[in-house]
Design a protein around this motif. Structure first.
Motif, PDB file in Angstrom:
ATOM      1  N   GLY A   1       0.590  -1.257  -0.025  1.00  0.00           N
ATOM      2  CA  GLY A   1      -0.140   0.197   0.102  1.00  0.00           C
ATOM      3  C   GLY A   1       0.900   1.170  -0.011  1.00  0.00           C
ATOM      4  O   GLY A   1       1.742   1.513  -0.864  1.00  0.00           O
ATOM      5  N   PRO A   2       0.652   1.923   0.787  1.00  0.00           N
ATOM      6  CA  PRO A   2       1.596   3.397   0.903  1.00  0.00           C
ATOM      7  C   PRO A   2       2.725   3.318   1.600  1.00  0.00           C
ATOM      8  O   PRO A   2       3.606   4.234   1.684  1.00  0.00           O
ATOM      9  CB  PRO A   2       0.453   4.379   1.977  1.00  0.00           C
ATOM     10  CG  PRO A   2      -0.189   3.455   2.897  1.00  0.00           C
ATOM     11  CD  PRO A   2      -0.378   2.102   1.948  1.00  0.00           C
TER      12      PRO A   2
ATOM     13  N   LYS B   1       8.910  -4.757   9.224  1.00  0.00           N
ATOM     14  CA  LYS B   1       9.411  -5.581   8.216  1.00  0.00           C
ATOM     15  C   LYS B   1       8.750  -6.936   8.215  1.00  0.00           C
ATOM     16  O   LYS B   1       8.325  -7.448   7.304  1.00  0.00           O
ATOM     17  CB  LYS B   1      11.014  -5.514   8.309  1.00  0.00           C
ATOM     18  CG  LYS B   1      11.654  -6.332   7.036  1.00  0.00           C
ATOM     19  CD  LYS B   1      12.937  -6.693   7.273  1.00  0.00           C
ATOM     20  CE  LYS B   1      13.613  -7.557   6.176  1.00  0.00           C
ATOM     21  NZ  LYS B   1      15.006  -7.897   6.244  1.00  0.00           N
ATOM     22  N   ALA B   2       8.694  -7.480   9.700  1.00  0.00           N
ATOM     23  CA  ALA B   2       8.058  -8.954   9.535  1.00  0.00           C
ATOM     24  C   ALA B   2       6.467  -8.784   9.307  1.00  0.00           C
ATOM     25  O   ALA B   2       5.975  -9.571   8.540  1.00  0.00           O
ATOM     26  CB  ALA B   2       8.163  -9.282  11.227  1.00  0.00           C
ATOM     27  N   LEU B   3       5.914  -7.540   9.685  1.00  0.00           N
ATOM     28  CA  LEU B   3       4.313  -7.535   9.411  1.00  0.00           C
ATOM     29  C   LEU B   3       4.288  -7.369   8.042  1.00  0.00           C
ATOM     30  O   LEU B   3       3.337  -8.003   7.100  1.00  0.00           O
ATOM     31  CB  LEU B   3       3.973  -6.387  10.260  1.00  0.00           C
ATOM     32  CG  LEU B   3       3.640  -6.593  11.774  1.00  0.00           C
ATOM     33  CD1 LEU B   3       3.354  -5.036  12.470  1.00  0.00           C
ATOM     34  CD2 LEU B   3       2.546  -7.603  11.996  1.00  0.00           C
ATOM     35  N   MET B   4       5.092  -6.399   7.298  1.00  0.00           N
ATOM     36  CA  MET B   4       5.031  -6.229   5.922  1.00  0.00           C
ATOM     37  C   MET B   4       5.501  -7.404   5.228  1.00  0.00           C
ATOM     38  O   MET B   4       4.851  -7.394   3.704  1.00  0.00           O
ATOM     39  CB  MET B   4       5.764  -5.053   5.492  1.00  0.00           C
ATOM     40  CG  MET B   4       5.417  -3.675   5.859  1.00  0.00           C
ATOM     41  SD  MET B   4       6.597  -2.269   5.235  1.00  0.00           S
ATOM     42  CE  MET B   4       6.298  -2.379   3.508  1.00  0.00           C
ATOM     43  N   SER B   5       6.108  -8.346   5.472  1.00  0.00           N
ATOM     44  CA  SER B   5       6.667  -9.476   4.827  1.00  0.00           C
ATOM     45  C   SER B   5       5.437 -10.289   4.420  1.00  0.00           C
ATOM     46  O   SER B   5       5.671 -11.119   3.393  1.00  0.00           O
ATOM     47  CB  SER B   5       7.656 -10.290   5.647  1.00  0.00           C
ATOM     48  OG  SER B   5       7.083 -10.755   6.660  1.00  0.00           O
ATOM     49  N   ARG B   6       4.449 -10.388   5.248  1.00  0.00           N
ATOM     50  CA  ARG B   6       3.336 -11.335   5.133  1.00  0.00           C
ATOM     51  C   ARG B   6       2.091 -10.423   5.371  1.00  0.00           C
ATOM     52  O   ARG B   6       1.223 -10.461   6.310  1.00  0.00           O
ATOM     53  CB  ARG B   6       3.160 -12.366   5.869  1.00  0.00           C
ATOM     54  CG  ARG B   6       4.391 -13.376   5.636  1.00  0.00           C
ATOM     55  CD  ARG B   6       4.143 -14.080   4.362  1.00  0.00           C
ATOM     56  NE  ARG B   6       3.044 -14.870   4.420  1.00  0.00           N
ATOM     57  CZ  ARG B   6       3.106 -16.115   4.911  1.00  0.00           C
ATOM     58  NH1 ARG B   6       3.971 -16.746   5.629  1.00  0.00           N
ATOM     59  NH2 ARG B   6       1.856 -16.823   4.893  1.00  0.00           N
ATOM     60  N   PRO B   7       1.784  -9.351   4.453  1.00  0.00           N
ATOM     61  CA  PRO B   7       0.578  -8.628   4.906  1.00  0.00           C
ATOM     62  C   PRO B   7      -0.738  -9.632   4.842  1.00  0.00           C
ATOM     63  O   PRO B   7      -1.038 -10.317   4.180  1.00  0.00           O
ATOM     64  CB  PRO B   7       0.357  -7.731   3.725  1.00  0.00           C
ATOM     65  CG  PRO B   7       1.271  -8.314   2.697  1.00  0.00           C
ATOM     66  CD  PRO B   7       2.162  -9.033   3.084  1.00  0.00           C
ATOM     67  N   ASP B   8      -1.587  -8.929   5.875  1.00  0.00           N
ATOM     68  CA  ASP B   8      -3.053  -9.833   6.004  1.00  0.00           C
ATOM     69  C   ASP B   8      -2.868 -11.078   7.066  1.00  0.00           C
ATOM     70  O   ASP B   8      -3.697 -11.720   7.211  1.00  0.00           O
ATOM     71  CB  ASP B   8      -3.811  -9.871   5.016  1.00  0.00           C
ATOM     72  CG  ASP B   8      -4.168  -8.741   4.250  1.00  0.00           C
ATOM     73  OD1 ASP B   8      -4.493  -7.811   4.780  1.00  0.00           O
ATOM     74  OD2 ASP B   8      -3.944  -8.700   2.928  1.00  0.00           O
TER      75      ASP B   8
ATOM     76  N   LYS C   1      -1.921  -7.708  12.766  1.00  0.00           N
ATOM     77  CA  LYS C   1      -1.547  -8.038  11.394  1.00  0.00           C
ATOM     78  C   LYS C   1      -1.500  -6.708  10.775  1.00  0.00           C
ATOM     79  O   LYS C   1      -1.974  -5.812  11.244  1.00  0.00           O
ATOM     80  CB  LYS C   1      -2.567  -9.046  10.720  1.00  0.00           C
ATOM     81  CG  LYS C   1      -3.846  -8.367  10.639  1.00  0.00           C
ATOM     82  CD  LYS C   1      -4.917  -9.154   9.925  1.00  0.00           C
ATOM     83  CE  LYS C   1      -6.281  -8.502   9.813  1.00  0.00           C
ATOM     84  NZ  LYS C   1      -7.360  -9.638   9.068  1.00  0.00           N
ATOM     85  N   LEU C   2      -0.789  -6.730   9.537  1.00  0.00           N
ATOM     86  CA  LEU C   2      -0.847  -5.626   8.785  1.00  0.00           C
ATOM     87  C   LEU C   2      -1.731  -5.722   7.609  1.00  0.00           C
ATOM     88  O   LEU C   2      -1.454  -6.643   6.845  1.00  0.00           O
ATOM     89  CB  LEU C   2       0.616  -5.370   8.437  1.00  0.00           C
ATOM     90  CG  LEU C   2       0.898  -3.891   7.571  1.00  0.00           C
ATOM     91  CD1 LEU C   2       2.120  -3.228   8.038  1.00  0.00           C
ATOM     92  CD2 LEU C   2       0.951  -3.929   6.257  1.00  0.00           C
ATOM     93  N   ILE C   3      -2.584  -4.779   7.570  1.00  0.00           N
ATOM     94  CA  ILE C   3      -3.631  -5.077   6.218  1.00  0.00           C
ATOM     95  C   ILE C   3      -2.962  -4.231   5.134  1.00  0.00           C
ATOM     96  O   ILE C   3      -2.420  -3.171   5.122  1.00  0.00           O
ATOM     97  CB  ILE C   3      -5.073  -4.616   6.673  1.00  0.00           C
ATOM     98  CG1 ILE C   3      -4.987  -3.100   7.525  1.00  0.00           C
ATOM     99  CG2 ILE C   3      -5.788  -5.774   7.754  1.00  0.00           C
ATOM    100  CD1 ILE C   3      -6.477  -2.692   8.023  1.00  0.00           C
ATOM    101  N   SER C   4      -3.249  -5.009   3.881  1.00  0.00           N
ATOM    102  CA  SER C   4      -2.786  -4.354   2.813  1.00  0.00           C
ATOM    103  C   SER C   4      -3.225  -3.448   2.307  1.00  0.00           C
ATOM    104  O   SER C   4      -2.465  -2.458   1.460  1.00  0.00           O
ATOM    105  CB  SER C   4      -2.653  -5.611   1.958  1.00  0.00           C
ATOM    106  OG  SER C   4      -4.085  -6.008   1.389  1.00  0.00           O
TER     107      SER C   4
END
Length: 231
Positions: A133-134, A162-169, A223-226
């Motif tokens: 995303g952004p 970085k860990a959260l962004m490596s596997r969004p959602d 979780k980091l949502i995409s």
């Protein structure tokens, strides 16, 4: 290759001497200070690669020193504390510390933690860029941009994002994130990861106040949502 420079801030001379001895034998260059009010001027003269910072110091309390450092720099900080209460541990992490050790401690343990934090924050050999995303994360440059604005993160916050962004959602448990952030088998309290998430959310919200990017999954973790949700 030049050795990493460690700044030790400890008012007990016996502890300071032992740390200097073990770190020097470990291949590091070491500067020692015994007062908190000397830290910021020393950093301006010579930026260290890592700071070992006692919480109880004359001149300026260690937690206040940590708070002031984080206003200007992202240098890794390991807090040294004789206070074992959980709230004090959380406080150190909320201020932006990368790790902590409790007195009495093994000097070898401190050297191990120094190595781990330095490897996490200074190792640039991994070449990857992640876009979600952004968010844009550049591991080579240890840099994160949000909607084109550079985000100033601590080493722990960068590793967590970085860990959260490596596997969004994907939902990460607190234990899994804590192990990723600390980089070794960690005997700390799992919910200290909440402090890192809180700080990271605050920095993201400063750029994107109407989007929720890191979501709490109650009873599990985060979780980091995409795409980001509107608040």
């Amino acid at each position: 290759m030049a050795s990493h420079h460690i700044l030790v801030v400890e008012d007990e001379s016996k502890i300071s001497d032992v740390l200097q001895d073990y770190l020097t034998k470990g291949g590091y260059s070491v500067t020692c200070l015994s007062r908190g009010d000397l830290v910021l001027p020393q950093i301006r003269r010579q930026m260290p690669d890592l700071i070992l910072l006692d919480t109880m110091l004359p001149g300026m309390d260690g937690t206040e020193v940590c708070r002031e450092i984080r206003k200007h720099w992202s240098v890794p900080i390991i807090m040294i504390t004789a206070r074992v209460e959980e709230v004090d541990r959380i406080l150190g992490l909320e201020l932006g510390a990368d790790d902590y050790v409790c007195k009495p401690f093994s000097p070898r343990e401190v050297v191990t933690r120094v190595k781990t934090v330095l490897r996490r924050t200074h190792d640039k050999t991994e070449e990857n860029q992640i876009v979600v995303g952004p968010l844009f994360l550049d591991a080579d440059r240890f840099q994160v941009e949000v909607a084109g604005q550079t985000l100033k993160l601590t080493g722990n916050e960068f590793t967590l994002l970085k860990a959260l962004m490596s596997r969004p959602d994907r939902v990460f448990s607190r234990e899994e994130l804590l192990n990723r952030v600390q980089g070794y088998e960690y005997a700390g309290y799992e919910r200290t990861i909440d402090s890192h998430v809180k700080n990271l959310r605050k920095k993201l919200a400063a750029v994107l106040p109407e989007q929720e990017i890191i979501v709490t999954v109650y009873g599990i973790g985060y979780k980091l949502i995409s795409t980001g949700t509107q608040l």
